[in-house]
Design a protein around this motif. Structure first.
Motif, PDB file in Angstrom:
ATOM      1  N   LEU A 271     -29.221   9.287 -34.782  1.00 42.88           N
ATOM      2  CA  LEU A 271     -30.498   9.977 -34.927  1.00 42.88           C
ATOM      3  C   LEU A 271     -30.287  11.462 -35.215  1.00 42.88           C
ATOM      4  O   LEU A 271     -30.966  12.048 -36.076  1.00 42.88           O
ATOM      5  CB  LEU A 271     -31.328   9.784 -33.659  1.00 42.88           C
ATOM      6  CG  LEU A 271     -32.719  10.445 -33.653  1.00 42.88           C
ATOM      7  CD1 LEU A 271     -33.579   9.902 -34.778  1.00 42.88           C
ATOM      8  CD2 LEU A 271     -33.397  10.230 -32.299  1.00 42.88           C
ATOM      9  N   ARG A 272     -29.352  12.090 -34.531  1.00 40.72           N
ATOM     10  CA  ARG A 272     -29.052  13.498 -34.779  1.00 40.72           C
ATOM     11  C   ARG A 272     -28.526  13.705 -36.203  1.00 40.72           C
ATOM     12  O   ARG A 272     -28.868  14.697 -36.862  1.00 40.72           O
ATOM     13  CB  ARG A 272     -28.029  14.006 -33.766  1.00 40.72           C
ATOM     14  CG  ARG A 272     -28.558  14.113 -32.343  1.00 40.72           C
ATOM     15  CD  ARG A 272     -27.433  14.414 -31.360  1.00 40.72           C
ATOM     16  NE  ARG A 272     -26.757  15.673 -31.672  1.00 40.72           N
ATOM     17  CZ  ARG A 272     -25.598  16.044 -31.118  1.00 40.72           C
ATOM     18  NH1 ARG A 272     -24.992  15.229 -30.244  1.00 40.72           N
ATOM     19  NH2 ARG A 272     -25.049  17.187 -31.437  1.00 40.72           N
ATOM     20  N   LEU A 273     -27.715  12.756 -36.687  1.00 41.50           N
ATOM     21  CA  LEU A 273     -27.195  12.856 -38.051  1.00 41.50           C
ATOM     22  C   LEU A 273     -28.331  12.757 -39.071  1.00 41.50           C
ATOM     23  O   LEU A 273     -28.362  13.497 -40.064  1.00 41.50           O
ATOM     24  CB  LEU A 273     -26.154  11.764 -38.291  1.00 41.50           C
ATOM     25  CG  LEU A 273     -25.471  11.760 -39.662  1.00 41.50           C
ATOM     26  CD1 LEU A 273     -24.773  13.091 -39.936  1.00 41.50           C
ATOM     27  CD2 LEU A 273     -24.466  10.611 -39.752  1.00 41.50           C
TER      28      LEU A 273
ATOM     29  N   HIS B  22     -15.333   1.068 -33.607  1.00 42.97           N
ATOM     30  CA  HIS B  22     -14.549   2.079 -34.326  1.00 42.97           C
ATOM     31  C   HIS B  22     -15.274   3.419 -34.318  1.00 42.97           C
ATOM     32  O   HIS B  22     -14.647   4.477 -34.118  1.00 42.97           O
ATOM     33  CB  HIS B  22     -14.304   1.623 -35.767  1.00 42.97           C
ATOM     34  CG  HIS B  22     -13.500   2.599 -36.575  1.00 42.97           C
ATOM     35  ND1 HIS B  22     -12.128   2.674 -36.501  1.00 42.97           N
ATOM     36  CD2 HIS B  22     -13.888   3.559 -37.471  1.00 42.97           C
ATOM     37  CE1 HIS B  22     -11.698   3.630 -37.318  1.00 42.97           C
ATOM     38  NE2 HIS B  22     -12.749   4.173 -37.914  1.00 42.97           N
ATOM     39  N   LEU B  23     -16.588   3.403 -34.504  1.00 46.67           N
ATOM     40  CA  LEU B  23     -17.349   4.647 -34.511  1.00 46.67           C
ATOM     41  C   LEU B  23     -17.336   5.319 -33.145  1.00 46.67           C
ATOM     42  O   LEU B  23     -17.212   6.553 -33.044  1.00 46.67           O
ATOM     43  CB  LEU B  23     -18.794   4.381 -34.951  1.00 46.67           C
ATOM     44  CG  LEU B  23     -18.982   3.956 -36.415  1.00 46.67           C
ATOM     45  CD1 LEU B  23     -20.433   3.593 -36.674  1.00 46.67           C
ATOM     46  CD2 LEU B  23     -18.541   5.065 -37.360  1.00 46.67           C
TER      47      LEU B  23
ATOM     48  N   ALA C   3     -25.938   3.297 -26.552  1.00 48.60           N
ATOM     49  CA  ALA C   3     -27.112   4.162 -26.636  1.00 48.60           C
ATOM     50  C   ALA C   3     -26.724   5.559 -27.122  1.00 48.60           C
ATOM     51  O   ALA C   3     -27.460   6.197 -27.892  1.00 48.60           O
ATOM     52  CB  ALA C   3     -27.796   4.240 -25.279  1.00 48.60           C
ATOM     53  N   ALA C   4     -25.563   6.040 -26.665  1.00 51.13           N
ATOM     54  CA  ALA C   4     -25.108   7.359 -27.103  1.00 51.13           C
ATOM     55  C   ALA C   4     -24.846   7.374 -28.606  1.00 51.13           C
ATOM     56  O   ALA C   4     -25.123   8.366 -29.293  1.00 51.13           O
ATOM     57  CB  ALA C   4     -23.848   7.757 -26.343  1.00 51.13           C
ATOM     58  N   LEU C   5     -24.306   6.259 -29.145  1.00 55.83           N
ATOM     59  CA  LEU C   5     -24.060   6.178 -30.581  1.00 55.83           C
ATOM     60  C   LEU C   5     -25.378   6.187 -31.353  1.00 55.83           C
ATOM     61  O   LEU C   5     -25.500   6.849 -32.392  1.00 55.83           O
ATOM     62  CB  LEU C   5     -23.255   4.921 -30.906  1.00 55.83           C
ATOM     63  CG  LEU C   5     -22.891   4.718 -32.375  1.00 55.83           C
ATOM     64  CD1 LEU C   5     -22.031   5.876 -32.880  1.00 55.83           C
ATOM     65  CD2 LEU C   5     -22.163   3.389 -32.580  1.00 55.83           C
ATOM     66  N   GLN C   6     -26.375   5.473 -30.854  1.00 52.13           N
ATOM     67  CA  GLN C   6     -27.685   5.474 -31.508  1.00 52.13           C
ATOM     68  C   GLN C   6     -28.285   6.882 -31.518  1.00 52.13           C
ATOM     69  O   GLN C   6     -28.878   7.319 -32.513  1.00 52.13           O
ATOM     70  CB  GLN C   6     -28.618   4.496 -30.796  1.00 52.13           C
ATOM     71  CG  GLN C   6     -28.217   3.032 -30.968  1.00 52.13           C
ATOM     72  CD  GLN C   6     -29.055   2.099 -30.105  1.00 52.13           C
ATOM     73  OE1 GLN C   6     -29.728   2.542 -29.170  1.00 52.13           O
ATOM     74  NE2 GLN C   6     -29.007   0.809 -30.405  1.00 52.13           N
TER      75      GLN C   6
END
Length: 688
Positions: free
Chosen positions: A67-69, A44-45, A60-63
Motif C-alpha cells: 500500500l505504501r508503494l 521471497h518478498l 499483513a506487514a507486506l500488504q
C-alpha cells in the motif's frame, strides 16, 4: 524510461529524476523489478524486505508495504504502473520502455543478432544505461547477496565483449580507460587483465603490460594460492619476446544502395521503418523533418525535399570551404550563398587537411552538366562536421546541401543514423532506407548523402563505399578520425559562434528593430548563452512569444539558472539540459562520471595533471580520459595538452552533481586499504 534499476533505484519521466530513499517500499519495489512480469512469492518478498528478522504478522506487514508503494506511485503520477496481487505473491509489469534492465537486455540481444558494423556501438549503448552502484539505496541483504552479483555479471560479459571488439579492430587506446577501471574493481578477473596487457603492449607500453602481469600474478598467489592461467602466462612470454601481437584485419561485405531487382522466387523483404529524426542539433535555425515510414519510390518519383533552414547565419568560412569541396568552385552553387561572393578558386584547405582533389582527381565534383565518377571507385568525397551537442552541425549540413542540390542529379538525402532513444541505427537498416527511396532505374546521377549524428566510423564506411561517385556530409559529436584515416576528406570542428555571429543570429530571428532597440542587451544575451547556437535559438524563441519582454530582463532571468532555463515547455527536444543529459548518457558510465566531476570541480583550462588530481588517477589514464572526452565533443583543445570545457557544459555538470549528498569515491583507482564504496556514489568503482 520509468524505473531505473541499474544504479540507485529511481523513478524518472525523462526530465525529472527521483532517487528513492532507503526504505522497505524501496526494497519491495527492487525485489519486484528484478523479476519483471513474474510472480514473486510472498516468502521471497518478506525475506527481501525484512531479512531474517520478520515481524510476527509478516503477511499483513507486506500488504501494508505494498500500500505504501502504491502511494509512492500516486505521488509521482504513475498510478497506472500497478503492483498486482496474485495467488501466492505479487507481480509488476515492465518492458524495455519502462525498465532499464530490460532495455539493457534488449540492446544486448539486438547486438548479438546484428552484423559486425553495429554490434560494438549497440553494446556501448547498453553499457551506458548503468548509472552507478547497483541498488545502493536498497536496504536488503538478500538482494545484495543473491541478485546484485548476478546482475553485475551481465554487465561484465558485455564489457568483456566490447573490449574484445575494440582490440580486434586495433582501437587499443579507446579501451584502456575501461580496462584500467575494471581490473582494479575486479583484481582477480584474468580475462580483463589479459585484455589490458594486450592493449598496453599494442600501444607501445611494454613495461606497463608486464607490470600488470606481475600484479595479477601476485594477487592470485596471495589471495587464492594459484598461478595465472596458461593463456596469461603465454601472453607474458610473447610480450617478453617482443612478438607481433597486432590486431587482425577484419573486412566487411560491401553494401549496395541500389534497389534489388524483383526476385523470381521470393517476395522482397519488408523495409524497416525509418528512424524518427530528433532535433538534437538544431544550431542556427536548423529544422528537422519527422520521417514517415519508408515507401519504395517509382522511377518517376523525386527525392523528398530537404528540411528548410530558416534564418541560417554565420559559419561563413565553413560554408565556403564546403561549397568549394562539393562543387569544385563555391561560386557555382545552385542557390545564393552567404552575403558576399565566394572565390572561384575556393578557400585554401585548412592546415593539416588534405584537399579533395588530391583524393579523387580535380573533376570528380564539377558542374551538373559534366558529372564524373571519382577515380577511386570505392571512395566518396567526405566532409565531417563534428562538435558538441547543439552546436549547429546539422543546420550547417542542410544549409550547404540546399546550396549545392543542383549539382547532384541523384538528389540530396538526409539519413539520421541515431534512433530517438540515442541508440545507433544498424548499417543495414540505414542502407535499406536508402534503397527504399532510390529510383528503380539505374544511373540517377550523383547523390549527396547527409549522414546525421553518426556514432562510430563502422556505421558509415559501408554506406560511403556503396555511394561511390557521390559525396557525403557526415555530422557527429565524435571526431571520427579513424574514418578520415581510411576515407580521406575534410574535417570541420564546430565550436561556439563568434560574438558577431551570435549577434547576427539574434537579429535574424528577432528582427533588426527589436535588437537595435537594445544592442547591449542583445550582446549580453549572446554572452549568457555562451554564443551556443541551440541556446541562442531557445532564448530567441522565448522572446518571440513574449514581445513585451525586454532583452535585458530575459538575459538576467536566464543567467540566474543556467542551463536549466534554456528549454521550451511545449517541445522537450528544444532543451539544453535534456540535450546535454542525452549526450552524457551516451558515454560509458566511467567516462560520464569523469566528465561531470571535471566540469563541476574545475575552472579555466584543463590539463592531464589537473585531471589526474580531480579524478585521483595516474597522469596517463587521466590523459586518456581527456582525449576521449575531446573525441566525444565535450571538450575543445586550445593547444596540445590544454583543453577547455564550454561554460554551458560546466553549468550542466555542476547542476547534475549538485544532488550528490556525499563526495564520490576516487574514480578508476583501486580502493585504499580499509576504504569502502559510499552508498550514494555514482562512481563505477563501487560496482562490486
Amino acid at each position: 524510461m520509468l524505473f531505473q534499476l541499474l544504479g540507485p533505484l529511481s523513478i524518472t519521466d525523462g526530465r525529472d529524476h527521483v532517487v528513492l530513499p532507503p526504505s522497505k517500499p524501496t526494497a519491495l519495489l527492487a525485489a519486484l523489478l528484478i523479476r519483471p512480469g513474474r510472480v514473486v512469492s510472498t516468502d521471497h518478498l518478506q525475506e527481501a524486505v525484512w531479512g531474517e528478522e520478520q515481524p510476527v504478522t509478516a503477511k499483513a506487514a507486506l500488504q501494508s508495504c505494498v500500500l505504501r508503494l502504491r502511494r509512492i506511485f500516486a505521488k509521482y503520477g504513475i498510478e497506472n504502473q500497478a503492483v498486482v496481487a496474485v495467488a501466492g505473491g505479487y507481480r509488476i509489469h515492465a518492458d524495455a520502455e519502462t525498465l532499464d534492465l530490460l532495455h539493457f537486455r534488449q540492446l544486448v540481444d539486438r547486438a548479438a543478432a546484428a552484423g559486425a558494423d553495429s554490434e560494438l556501438y549497440t553494446l556501448r549503448a547498453a553499457l551506458a544505461l548503468w548509472q552507478g552502484p547497483l541498488l545502493a539505496n536498497v536496504p536488503s541483504g538478500l538482494l545484495h547477496r543473491d541478485e546484485v552479483p548476478r546482475l553485475a555479471e551481465e554487465r561484465l560479459r558485455v564489457l568483456e565483449r566490447v573490449c574484445d571488439i575494440e582490440l580486434e579492430h586495433g582501437r587499443c587506446r579507446e579501451t584502456l580507460v575501461d580496462l584500467w577501471e575494471v581490473t582494479r574493481v575486479y583484481p582477480a578477473h584474468e580475462r580483463f587483465s589479459e585484455q589490458l596487457m594486450l592493449a598496453l603492449y599494442r600501444t607501445g607500453r611494454q613495461a606497463e603490460a608486464l607490470s600488470e602481469y606481475r600484479r595479477i600474478k601476485r594477487h592470485l598467489r596471495e589471495e587464492l594460492g594459484v598461478d595465472p592461467r596458461p593463456g596469461l602466462q603465454r601472453l607474458e612470454l610473447a610480450i617478453l619476446r617482443g612478438d607481433d601481437l597486432g590486431a587482425p584485419d577484419t573486412g566487411h561485405a560491401p553494401l549496395s544502395l541500389v534497389p534489388p531487382a524483383a526476385p523470381a522466387t521470393a517476395p522482397p523483404a519488408a523495409l524497416p521503418p525509418a528512424a524518427r529524426t530528433e532535433n538534437r542539433d538544431s544550431g542556427a535555425g536548423a529544422g528537422r523533418n519527422e520521417n514517415a515510414p519508408v515507401r519504395r519510390r517509382t522511377a518517376a518519383a523525386t527525392p523528398a525535399p530537404l528540411p528548410s533552414v530558416p534564418g541560417f547565419t554565420g559559419r561563413r568560412s565553413q560554408v565556403d570551404e564546403l561549397l568549394t569541396m562539393l562543387t569544385g568552385s563555391g561560386a557555382t552553387a545552385s542557390r545564393p550563398g552567404p552575403a558576399g561572393p565566394v572565390s572561384p578558386s575556393g578557400p585554401a584547405s585548412p592546415a593539416g587537411l588534405t584537399n579533395l582533389t588530391n583524393l579523387t582527381g580535380p573533376t570528380d565534383l564539377t558542374s551538373p552538366s559534366n558529372p564524373t565518377t571519382p577515380t577511386d571507385p570505392g571512395r566518396s568525397p567526405v566532409a565531417v562536421l563534428s562538435g558538441a551537442p547543439g552546436i549547429g552541425k546539422t543546420a550547417l549540413a542542410l544549409h550547404v546541401a540546399r546550396l549545392v542540390e543542383g549539382h547532384f542529379p541523384g538528389g540530396c538525402r538526409l539519413l539520421p543514423l541515431t534512433r530517438p532513444d540515442g541508440t545507433p541505427r544498424p548499417t543495414e537498416e540505414a542502407a535499406a532506407e536508402l534503397r527504399g527511396t532510390a529510383p528503380e532505374e539505374p544511373g540517377p546521377g550523383r547523390t549527396l548523402l547527409i549522414l546525421d549524428d553518426v556514432v562510430h566510423p563502422d556505421q558509415v564506411r559501408p554506406l560511403l563505399t556503396a555511394n561511390a561517385g557521390g559525396a557525403a556530409i557526415i555530422t557527429s559529436r565524435m571526431g571520427l578520425a579513424a574514418l578520415v584515416a581510411t576515407h580521406g576528406g575534410t574535417v570541420h570542428r564546430l565550436g561556439a559562434l563568434a560574438p558577431e555571429e551570435a549577434y547576427d543570429l539574434l537579429t535574424a530571428v528577432l528582427g533588426r528593430e527589436r535588437v537595435a532597440a537594445e544592442p547591449a542587451a542583445a550582446r549580453l544575451m549572446a554572452s549568457v548563452c555562451g554564443h551556443h547556437p541551440l541556446a541562442l535559438r531557445i532564448a530567441a524563441a522565448r522572446l518571440l512569444t513574449r514581445p513585451r519582454l525586454k532583452l535585458a530582463d530575459c538575459a538576467d532571468w536566464l543567467g540566474r539558472d543556467l542551463p536549466g532555463r534554456l528549454s521550451l515547455a511545449d517541445d522537450p527536444r528544444m532543451s539544453v539540459p535534456l540535450t546535454l543529459d542525452e549526450a552524457v548518457r551516451r558515454l560509458p558510465p566511467v567516462l560520464a562520471e569523469a566528465h561531470l566531476r571535471l566540469g563541476a570541480a574545475t575552472r579555466g583550462p584543463l590539463t592531464a595533471e589537473l585531471a589526474a588530481t580531480v579524478l585521483d588517477l595516474p597522469p596517463e589514464p587521466a590523459e586518456d580520459v581527456l582525449e576521449r572526452l575531446l573525441d566525444a565533443g565535450l571538450l575543445e583543445e586550445e593547444h596540445p595538452g590544454v583543453f577547455r570545457m564550454h561554460e554551458l557544459l560546466r553549468a550542466h555538470a555542476r547542476r547534475a552533481t549538485a544532488t550528490s549528498v556525499r563526495p564520490a569515491p576516487a574514480l578508476l583507482r583501486p580502493p585504499r586499504r580499509g576504504e569502502t564504496p559510499q552508498a550514494g556514489s555514482t562512481c563505477p568503482t563501487a560496482l562490486r
